[in-house]
Design a protein around this motif. Sequence first.
Motif, short mmCIF file in Angstrom:
data_model
loop_
_atom_site.label_atom_id
_atom_site.label_comp_id
_atom_site.label_asym_id
_atom_site.label_seq_id
_atom_site.Cartn_x
_atom_site.Cartn_y
_atom_site.Cartn_z
N ALA A 11 0.82 -1.22 0.00
CA ALA A 11 0.00 0.00 0.00
C ALA A 11 0.85 1.26 0.00
O ALA A 11 0.40 2.32 0.41
CB ALA A 11 -0.94 0.00 1.22
N GLY A 12 2.09 1.14 -0.47
CA GLY A 12 2.98 2.30 -0.56
C GLY A 12 2.61 3.18 -1.73
O GLY A 12 1.51 3.11 -2.28
N MET A 34 1.16 -5.41 5.28
CA MET A 34 1.46 -6.16 6.50
C MET A 34 0.92 -5.50 7.75
O MET A 34 0.71 -6.16 8.77
CB MET A 34 2.97 -6.35 6.65
N LYS A 35 0.74 -4.16 7.71
CA LYS A 35 0.31 -3.43 8.90
C LYS A 35 -0.87 -2.51 8.57
O LYS A 35 -0.93 -1.92 7.49
CB LYS A 35 1.47 -2.59 9.46
N GLN A 36 -1.77 -2.38 9.55
CA GLN A 36 -2.95 -1.53 9.38
C GLN A 36 -2.55 -0.08 9.09
O GLN A 36 -3.17 0.60 8.28
CB GLN A 36 -3.83 -1.60 10.63
N SER A 74 -6.89 -5.25 3.41
CA SER A 74 -6.57 -6.64 3.79
C SER A 74 -5.20 -6.72 4.46
O SER A 74 -4.25 -6.10 4.01
CB SER A 74 -6.55 -7.52 2.52
N LEU A 75 -5.16 -7.51 5.53
CA LEU A 75 -3.89 -7.77 6.21
C LEU A 75 -3.40 -9.20 5.98
O LEU A 75 -2.37 -9.60 6.51
CB LEU A 75 -4.05 -7.52 7.71
N ALA A 76 -4.15 -9.98 5.18
CA ALA A 76 -3.83 -11.40 5.01
C ALA A 76 -3.73 -11.76 3.53
O ALA A 76 -4.64 -11.46 2.75
CB ALA A 76 -4.90 -12.26 5.69
#
Length: 283
Positions: A11-12, A34-36, A74-76
């Motif tokens: 999400a960068g 990987m992180k919220q 999504s985190l997964a």
Amino acid sequence: MTIQTVMVIGAGQMGSGIAQVYAQAGFNVVLNDMKQEFLERGLGVISKNLTRDVEKGRKTEDDKLAILERISLSLALRDAANADIIIEAAVENMDIKQSIFKQLDDIAPAHAILATNTSSLPITEIAAVTKRPAQVIGMHFMNPVPVMKLVEIIRGLATTDEVYKAVEHMTRKLDKTPVEVNDFPGFVSNRILLPMINEAIYTLYEGVASKEAIDDVMKLGMNHPMGPLTLADFIGLDTCLSIMEILHEGLGDSKYRPCPLLRKYVAAGWLGKKSGRGFYVYE
């Protein structure tokens, strides 16, 4: 091959831009990281971009809300189980990309295309860790993604015509221009751009001219929108160094040797705009 649901990994700056253009084109998008906090930051950038479009009259407030509603977070990686195409936009590191693709190969549906936004790493090598190399392809978006029209579409050694045509058709739906490229280090864009930037760094290193003079020559003499040293700062000097090393190793020609000054700046943590200092100092 119908593509309706897209997963973007990372999400960068690049990943959030890719998610935005897909959502704008009417696709359902799952944005993964990987992180919220990374996801929220990426979604914030998308929202800010869309707000600017509303203020300039390019979109309505309803358009903005509809686009944002098409993006879920999504985190997964297991959320790739329902995607028709997964576009990886993680860090430019072969080990990390291969690890992601191994996992995606087990999770994604059999029909799903696995794409990477790598700017220089070999598609064939990434595809080799999967059981579906025929369905692995490169989609190199340009930065900033919502603005730039070009997408380099890179075939791996095993990529099928069907997969290429599906990705080409989908890219046109994004209001982008696809350009077919074969799998060589740096593809077309970075094989030409980065040696120019590296040569500009050499001219600074050798004392040929000041950084301002070098940038002015390319802007005013060659009609470039920004000088090569400014551009390097925007790309990230660590990214520039990584791509030059890939070109040097992959093509084996000394003309791709990274400038020692570039190595020195990266070692010092002077990475450009993102770190506050590169060839120029940023507030």
